[in-house]
Design a protein around this motif. Structure first.
Motif, PDB file in Angstrom:
ATOM      1  N   GLY A 114      -6.057  -1.684   1.007  1.00 20.91           N
ATOM      2  CA  GLY A 114      -6.466  -3.207   0.299  1.00 20.91           C
ATOM      3  C   GLY A 114      -5.831  -3.306  -1.029  1.00 20.91           C
ATOM      4  N   ASP A 115      -6.510  -3.990  -1.548  1.00 18.50           N
ATOM      5  CA  ASP A 115      -5.698  -4.096  -3.014  1.00 18.50           C
ATOM      6  C   ASP A 115      -6.220  -3.191  -4.043  1.00 18.50           C
ATOM      7  N   LEU A 116      -7.448  -2.357  -3.145  1.00 22.67           N
ATOM      8  CA  LEU A 116      -8.162  -0.955  -4.301  1.00 22.67           C
ATOM      9  C   LEU A 116      -8.424   0.435  -2.994  1.00 22.67           C
ATOM     10  N   VAL A 117      -7.922   1.164  -3.730  1.00 23.88           N
ATOM     11  CA  VAL A 117      -8.790   2.116  -2.313  1.00 23.88           C
ATOM     12  C   VAL A 117      -9.654   2.836  -3.302  1.00 23.88           C
ATOM     13  N   VAL A 118     -10.754   2.966  -3.004  1.00 25.14           N
ATOM     14  CA  VAL A 118     -11.693   3.820  -3.647  1.00 25.14           C
ATOM     15  C   VAL A 118     -12.130   5.104  -2.197  1.00 25.14           C
ATOM     16  N   GLU A 119     -11.490   5.649  -3.075  1.00 23.12           N
ATOM     17  CA  GLU A 119     -12.244   6.582  -2.775  1.00 23.12           C
ATOM     18  C   GLU A 119     -14.009   7.530  -2.093  1.00 23.12           C
ATOM     19  N   PRO A 120     -14.619   8.687  -0.707  1.00 22.26           N
ATOM     20  CA  PRO A 120     -15.337   8.407  -1.379  1.00 22.26           C
ATOM     21  C   PRO A 120     -16.199   9.378  -2.695  1.00 22.26           C
ATOM     22  N   LYS A 121     -17.575   8.627  -2.859  1.00 23.72           N
ATOM     23  CA  LYS A 121     -18.088   9.046  -3.774  1.00 23.72           C
ATOM     24  C   LYS A 121     -17.780   9.309  -5.517  1.00 23.72           C
ATOM     25  N   SER A 122     -16.629   8.022  -5.457  1.00 19.66           N
ATOM     26  CA  SER A 122     -15.903   7.550  -6.434  1.00 19.66           C
ATOM     27  C   SER A 122     -15.684   6.530  -7.210  1.00 19.66           C
ATOM     28  N   LYS A 123     -15.590   5.907  -8.123  1.00 22.88           N
ATOM     29  CA  LYS A 123     -15.497   4.506  -8.193  1.00 22.88           C
ATOM     30  C   LYS A 123     -13.288   3.954  -9.145  1.00 22.88           C
ATOM     31  N   GLY A 124     -13.553   2.851  -8.810  1.00 20.82           N
ATOM     32  CA  GLY A 124     -11.932   2.036  -8.891  1.00 20.82           C
ATOM     33  C   GLY A 124     -11.998   1.523  -9.756  1.00 20.82           C
ATOM     34  N   ASN A 125     -10.880   0.586 -10.442  1.00 18.03           N
ATOM     35  CA  ASN A 125     -11.177  -0.735 -10.962  1.00 18.03           C
ATOM     36  C   ASN A 125     -10.053  -1.419 -10.814  1.00 18.03           C
ATOM     37  N   ILE A 126      -9.954  -2.704 -10.817  1.00 15.56           N
ATOM     38  CA  ILE A 126      -8.717  -3.649 -10.290  1.00 15.56           C
ATOM     39  C   ILE A 126      -9.272  -4.457 -11.618  1.00 15.56           C
ATOM     40  N   ASP A 127      -7.922  -4.700 -12.028  1.00 17.79           N
ATOM     41  CA  ASP A 127      -7.910  -6.159 -13.844  1.00 17.79           C
ATOM     42  C   ASP A 127      -7.249  -7.425 -12.696  1.00 17.79           C
ATOM     43  N   LEU A 128      -7.728  -8.346 -12.813  1.00 20.57           N
ATOM     44  CA  LEU A 128      -8.178  -9.800 -12.002  1.00 20.57           C
ATOM     45  C   LEU A 128      -7.774 -10.654 -12.323  1.00 20.57           C
TER      46      LEU A 128
END
Length: 121
Positions: free
Chosen positions: A59-73
């Motif tokens: 994906g454009d953003l991959v988020v590992e288990p039990k965590s957060k991620g962010n992407i600026d669009l």
């Protein structure tokens, strides 16, 4: 007297520069942030801002288990896809498989400038 004029000029320039408002980076760039929390304890979550080109592309953003991620669009409307990668390998690594679980297909996101959009899966 000359030094006093220079000092007044410098102080005026500093005061003028400090009084000007500057736009935040997101307002200037017209971007927002999508923040995704992966509540799954075992599998990584893949966020696609548009339809994935192939079934096994990351994906454009991959988020590992039990965590957060962010992407600026860029601000705007997106038809997104959210998938959970459920593939893996057996213990000795001799055999692996690719499988996905679709969590949200064709989810429409309307992102405004400087907006933080929170999603949890």
């Amino acid at each position: 007297m000359k030094n006093l004029r220079k000092l007044i000029l410098i102080a005026t320039l500093i005061a003028f520069n400090m009084s000007c408002s500057t736009e935040e980076g997101c307002a200037k760039d017209n971007t927002g942030t999508v923040i995704i929390e992966n509540a799954n304890t075992q599998y990584s979550l893949h966020f696609y801002k548009s339809s994935p080109k192939a079934s096994n592309t990351p994906g454009d953003l991959v988020v590992e288990p039990k965590s957060k991620g962010n992407i600026d669009l860029s601000a705007g409307s997106y038809t997104t896809h959210i998938k959970l990668f459920t593939g893996g390998c057996n213990d000795d690594g001799s055999r692996c498989w690719v499988s996905w679980s679709v969590l949200d297909d064709n989810k429409v996101l309307d992102l405004s400038s400087c907006e933080d959009l929170n999603l949890t899966f």
